[in-house]
Design an enzyme around this catalytic site. Structure first.
Site, PDB file in Angstrom:
ATOM      1  CG  LEU A   1     -30.925  11.367  19.568  1.00  0.00           C
ATOM      2  CD1 LEU A   1     -30.017  10.154  19.646  1.00  0.00           C
ATOM      3  CD2 LEU A   1     -32.098  11.099  18.648  1.00  0.00           C
TER       4      LEU A   1
ATOM      5  CD  GLU B   1     -29.139   3.491  13.903  1.00  0.00           C
ATOM      6  OE1 GLU B   1     -28.189   4.279  13.780  1.00  0.00           O
ATOM      7  OE2 GLU B   1     -30.299   3.767  13.555  1.00  0.00           O
TER       8      GLU B   1
ATOM      9  CB  CYS C   1     -21.452  35.265  47.712  1.00  0.00           C
ATOM     10  SG  CYS C   1     -20.569  36.788  48.059  1.00  0.00           S
TER      11      CYS C   1
ATOM     12  CB  CYS D   1     -17.674  38.354  45.817  1.00  0.00           C
ATOM     13  SG  CYS D   1     -17.215  36.663  46.168  1.00  0.00           S
TER      14      CYS D   1
ATOM     15  CG  PHE E   1      -1.860   1.156   1.271  1.00  0.00           C
ATOM     16  CD1 PHE E   1      -3.124   1.080   0.684  1.00  0.00           C
ATOM     17  CD2 PHE E   1      -1.491   2.361   1.883  1.00  0.00           C
ATOM     18  CE1 PHE E   1      -4.000   2.156   0.714  1.00  0.00           C
ATOM     19  CE2 PHE E   1      -2.353   3.447   1.913  1.00  0.00           C
ATOM     20  CZ  PHE E   1      -3.608   3.340   1.328  1.00  0.00           C
TER      21      PHE E   1
ATOM     22  CE  LYS F   1     -27.515   9.283  26.757  1.00  0.00           C
ATOM     23  NZ  LYS F   1     -27.118  10.550  27.256  1.00  0.00           N
TER      24      LYS F   1
ATOM     25  CB  CYS G   1     -18.798  34.453  50.522  1.00  0.00           C
ATOM     26  SG  CYS G   1     -17.840  34.306  49.009  1.00  0.00           S
TER      27      CYS G   1
ATOM     28  CE1 TYR H   1     -26.798  10.564  13.670  1.00  0.00           C
ATOM     29  CE2 TYR H   1     -24.606   9.981  14.423  1.00  0.00           C
ATOM     30  CZ  TYR H   1     -25.589  10.918  14.251  1.00  0.00           C
ATOM     31  OH  TYR H   1     -25.375  12.210  14.637  1.00  0.00           O
TER      32      TYR H   1
ATOM     33  CG  ASP I   1     -20.023   8.669  24.444  1.00  0.00           C
ATOM     34  OD1 ASP I   1     -20.520   9.752  24.087  1.00  0.00           O
ATOM     35  OD2 ASP I   1     -19.675   8.427  25.610  1.00  0.00           O
TER      36      ASP I   1
ATOM     37  CE  LYS J   1     -27.277   9.400  22.439  1.00  0.00           C
ATOM     38  NZ  LYS J   1     -26.160  10.178  22.943  1.00  0.00           N
TER      39      LYS J   1
ATOM     40  CB  CYS K   1     -15.817  38.268  49.708  1.00  0.00           C
ATOM     41  SG  CYS K   1     -17.592  37.991  49.658  1.00  0.00           S
TER      42      CYS K   1
HETATM   43  P1  AMP Z   1     -27.517  13.946  22.588  1.00  0.00           P
HETATM   44  O1  AMP Z   1     -26.263  14.690  22.231  1.00  0.00           O
HETATM   45  O2  AMP Z   1     -27.428  13.199  23.877  1.00  0.00           O
HETATM   46  O3  AMP Z   1     -28.742  14.754  22.414  1.00  0.00           O
HETATM   47  O4  AMP Z   1     -27.628  12.784  21.531  1.00  0.00           O
HETATM   48  C1  AMP Z   1     -27.705  13.078  20.175  1.00  0.00           C
HETATM   49  C2  AMP Z   1     -26.436  12.662  19.515  1.00  0.00           C
HETATM   50  O5  AMP Z   1     -26.219  11.275  19.605  1.00  0.00           O
HETATM   51  C3  AMP Z   1     -26.464  12.917  18.052  1.00  0.00           C
HETATM   52  O6  AMP Z   1     -26.132  14.237  17.748  1.00  0.00           O
HETATM   53  C4  AMP Z   1     -25.421  11.962  17.553  1.00  0.00           C
HETATM   54  O7  AMP Z   1     -24.193  12.629  17.469  1.00  0.00           O
HETATM   55  C5  AMP Z   1     -25.289  10.915  18.625  1.00  0.00           C
HETATM   56  N1  AMP Z   1     -25.505   9.549  18.147  1.00  0.00           N
HETATM   57  C6  AMP Z   1     -24.670   8.525  18.390  1.00  0.00           C
HETATM   58  N2  AMP Z   1     -25.103   7.395  17.845  1.00  0.00           N
HETATM   59  C7  AMP Z   1     -26.255   7.680  17.204  1.00  0.00           C
HETATM   60  C8  AMP Z   1     -27.190   6.912  16.448  1.00  0.00           C
HETATM   61  N3  AMP Z   1     -27.022   5.613  16.238  1.00  0.00           N
HETATM   62  N4  AMP Z   1     -28.260   7.546  15.937  1.00  0.00           N
HETATM   63  C9  AMP Z   1     -28.457   8.874  16.161  1.00  0.00           C
HETATM   64  N5  AMP Z   1     -27.622   9.648  16.874  1.00  0.00           N
HETATM   65  C10 AMP Z   1     -26.527   9.061  17.398  1.00  0.00           C
HETATM   66 ZN    ZN Z   2     -18.282  36.351  48.114  1.00  0.00          ZN
END
Ligand code: AMP
Ligand code: ZN
Length: 666
Positions: free
Chosen positions: A82, A112, A422, A428, A35, A310, A404, A223, A116, A114, A407
């Site tokens: 969401l 699906e 405060c 402050c 490659f 979640k 506080c 997604y 992160d 989610k 202050c």
């Molecule tokens: P939130 O930020 O908690 O409102 O969640 C919405 C975000 O979840 C979206 O903007 C996406 O970036 C993310 N996300 C991750 N996986 C998925 C999925 N399978 N479908 C839709 N959104 C997703």
């Molecule tokens: Zn203060």
């Protein structure tokens, strides 16, 4: 000559295919050595023949372009959040709501994971990657195309021809193995390791040097395909298609017909997620039919047709050593739990937020207690409970402070407020610097060359007492300060000068008026158009403004009743900051539809659905997702949903055509 051109093109095609096999399918068919060899050949040919330059060539993956300022791009289609759910009951409630809107149609869902990371919107023009834009506030984001191009699993050229404009969304993630490797290297180099993959992924998108981004093992999981009138009937089909044209769409997606099947998916992945190569914090459940998605529409923040579930957060057990108190820029006191360091989902936790005195009481916390710590969506973990079986007899109750910590002023707690404050607003130190730090922050005045620590330094040296003082600073005053030099002083002054160009809505946000966040500031700026009108608006008038409630109105009145605050505003005006909106931006806006509420349904011809919605808003009207008594008109296109028509008929709401609408605004 043409020989060279076709050799270049062949190499590009071949390398593209190998990239796809390696990064998307995870099934390479040639060695890395081969490659690299071919890539080198292509690089040399391209260098010798700059006339055949192509921004989408596989050679461009290595980066090199430096972006100093990321341009803001308005999303053609808003990027929503969401709705979250935490229990199966929430999912059932959601289903019931859907059925209520849609009537008794059989529903199919997709489940699906989610992913992160950081969301990204990719646009393709004529089959080539045109732009990659971050979610931003959902309405507009940052153009990070140069950086995103370096992510090998994102096709620069699609594998099959598609419509000339095509938009697709995904999550940019940093897979765990790559993240661990990056951290190993950092530790070796004597640098602090990164805290978590999600923040590192989103931070990577905003690096100035795309070559550095190229060196990070980022990945992109897709997604959602976004288009006005897709030739597909279901979400599932659009994703399959996305896979066929070169995108990485995880095959963990599943279609479910019953709640039982959805629960099975949740249970399966709640355990199995530990084995995934990347992080996931839940599952996204979506209505599969695009027509039904359309009918369900959106709330102010999120689609009604999707729901995020979640997973239960991971917990750790540790000891509460001490409670300390922080003073915020508004004077609000936040108690902080100092913990014996403990590993929680891969990060060492030493502190947890306790929010307010009630929270401490509710938990029944005492010093030296054994506590359960959880990581929710927030960056700072929280204490969720106490293990009473391990409480020692001499565990001391926590005495909430009465003065506080900064202050010494006696704290107050107004009726209905959870927090102590405060009241020493102008004396402050933490409040003073906090307000200035908010003023200069990225989402507010975005002053380059000036950071939070420098604000403290300037304050300690008596050079500033409020944000207006920034505009009086002279280079010669700054240079003698510790850690300052001519260059940094010069940058700071330039940054402050440049902030005079910042738009009115941001200046308004920067003032730091309680409850006036970015969105509210935007609303107020559009409505009042200038600070004078806003400053002189009466309470009764303020609460009539769309989305301005009693709390915000009272806070505004309170703020502008203070002569000190008025003086600050007058000074900002004098220094030339934008304290009214730039009318030219709104030149094509009218009030023709003021007070009218529209629902848009079906497929249109003269304008796309989104153009239609934008046109309504630009002319002062409001668009909502579902028909109610408040709806003035339903604009119907082809194939308007039957349940919408029925509802409009029952409520007696006039249904008009696209042409009817056009004549209203012309
Ligand atoms: P939130 O930020 O908690 O409102 O969640 C919405 C975000 O979840 C979206 O903007 C996406 O970036 C993310 N996300 C991750 N996986 C998925 C999925 N399978 N479908 C839709 N959104 C997703
Ligand atoms: Zn203060």
């Amino acid at each position: 000559m043409t020989d060279i051109k076709s050799r270049i093109e062949d190499l590009r095609d071949e390398l593209r295919e190998h990239n796809y096999r390696y990064y998307v399918l995870d099934a390479p068919t040639i060695s890395d050595f081969e490659f690299d060899h071919r890539l080198k050949e292509l690089q040399i040919l391209e260098q010798q023949h700059p006339e055949y330059f192509d921004p989408n060539s596989p050679t461009q993956r290595v980066g090199g372009q430096v972006t100093k300022n990321f341009n803001t791009v308005v999303h053609k289609n808003r990027m929503y959040s969401l709705d979250n759910s935490y229990s199966k009951k929430d999912i059932e409630d959601w289903e019931v709501r859907n059925q209520k809107i849609l009537g008794d149609v059989p529903l199919e869902y997709t489940c699906e994971l989610k992913y992160d990371g950081a969301s990204i919107n990719l646009t393709y023009v004529d089959g080539k990657l045109d732009k990659a834009v971050t979610r931003g506030d959902g309405f507009m984001g940052d153009d990070v195309t140069a950086n995103v191009k370096t992510i090998r699993s994102i096709p620069l050229v699609l594998k099959k021809p598609v419509r000339n404009y095509f938009e697709i969304r995904g999550e940019i993630v940093l897979p765990l193995a790559g993240f661990a490797k990056m951290n190993e290297e950092r530790i070796e180099a004597g640098e602090d390791p990164y805290r978590n993959p999600r923040n590192t992924a989103s931070g990577s998108l905003k690096l100035q040097d795309s070559a550095e981004v190229a060196s990070r093992p980022l990945d992109c999981l897709l997604y959602q395909v976004v288009a006005d009138d897709l030739e597909f009937n279901t979400h599932y089909e659009t994703l399959k298609f996305a896979g066929e044209i070169g995108f990485k769409v995880p095959d963990t997606i599943k279609r479910c017909r019953t709640t039982g099947e959805i629960y099975a998916f949740l249970d399966h992945w709640d355990k199995k997620r530990q084995e995934l190569p990347y992080e996931t914090d839940g599952v996204v459940i979506k209505v599969n039919s695009l027509a039904l998605q359309d009918e369900l529409g959106y709330t102010a923040k999120s689609p009604r047709w999707a729901l995020a579930y979640k997973f239960k957060a991971e917990q750790a057990v540790t000891i509460l050593q001490e409670v300390t108190y922080q003073v915020g820029r508004t004077g609000a006191i936040t108690p902080v739990a100092n913990l014996s360091p403990v590993d929680l989902a891969g990060t060492i936790v030493k502190r947890a937020s306790l929010h307010n005195a009630d929270q401490i009481e509710k938990l029944g916390l005492r010093l030296n207690d054994t506590v359960y710590v959880e990581k929710g969506g927030e960056i700072i973990p929280k204490i969720v409970g106490v293990d009473l079986t391990r409480r020692s007899p001499d565990a001391m109750p926590i005495r909430y402070i009465t003065q506080c910590p900064d202050c010494g002023t006696a704290l107050v707690r107004k009726d209905g407020d959870a927090k102590h404050y405060c009241p020493n607003e102008f004396g402050c130190p933490t409040q003073i610097t906090g307000k200035i730090q908010h003023f200069i922050s990225r989402k507010a005045m975005n002053i380059e060359g000036l950071g939070a620590e420098t604000v403290e330094l300037l304050y300690k040296n008596g050079l500033i007492r409020n944000f207006a003082d920034l505009y009086e600073l002279k280079e010669e005053q700054i240079i003698p300060l510790e850690r300052m030099a001519e260059r940094s002083a010069n940058n700071m002054i330039k940054g402050i000068e440049a902030s005079k160009q910042i738009s009115f809505e941001k200046v308004l946000f920067a003032l730091g008026i309680r409850f006036v966040g970015e969105t509210v500031a935007k609303k107020l700026a559009r409505h009042y158009k200038g600070i004078d009108a806003l400053m002189n608006a009466a309470y009764e008038e303020l609460i009539l403004v769309d989305e301005i409630g009693e709390k915000i109105a009272a806070s505004l009145i309170n703020y502008f009743a203070d002569p000190g605050n008025r003086l600050l505003v007058e000074r900002l005006k004098m220094y030339g900051l934008n304290l009214s909106i730039d009318e030219s931006l709104y030149a094509d806006h009218t009030d023709k539809l003021k007070g009218l509420v529209f629902v848009v349904s079906g497929v249109f011809h003269l304008l796309s659905r989104n153009e239609l919605k934008k046109s309504i808003e630009d002319n002062g009207g409001k668009v909502t997702g579902s028909i109610s008594k408040k709806t003035t008109y339903v604009i119907a296109g082809d194939n308007m949903g039957p349940s919408k028509k029925e509802k409009a008929d029952i409520l007696g709401i006039p249904i008009i055509s696209e042409q009817d609408y056009m004549s209203m605004v012309q």
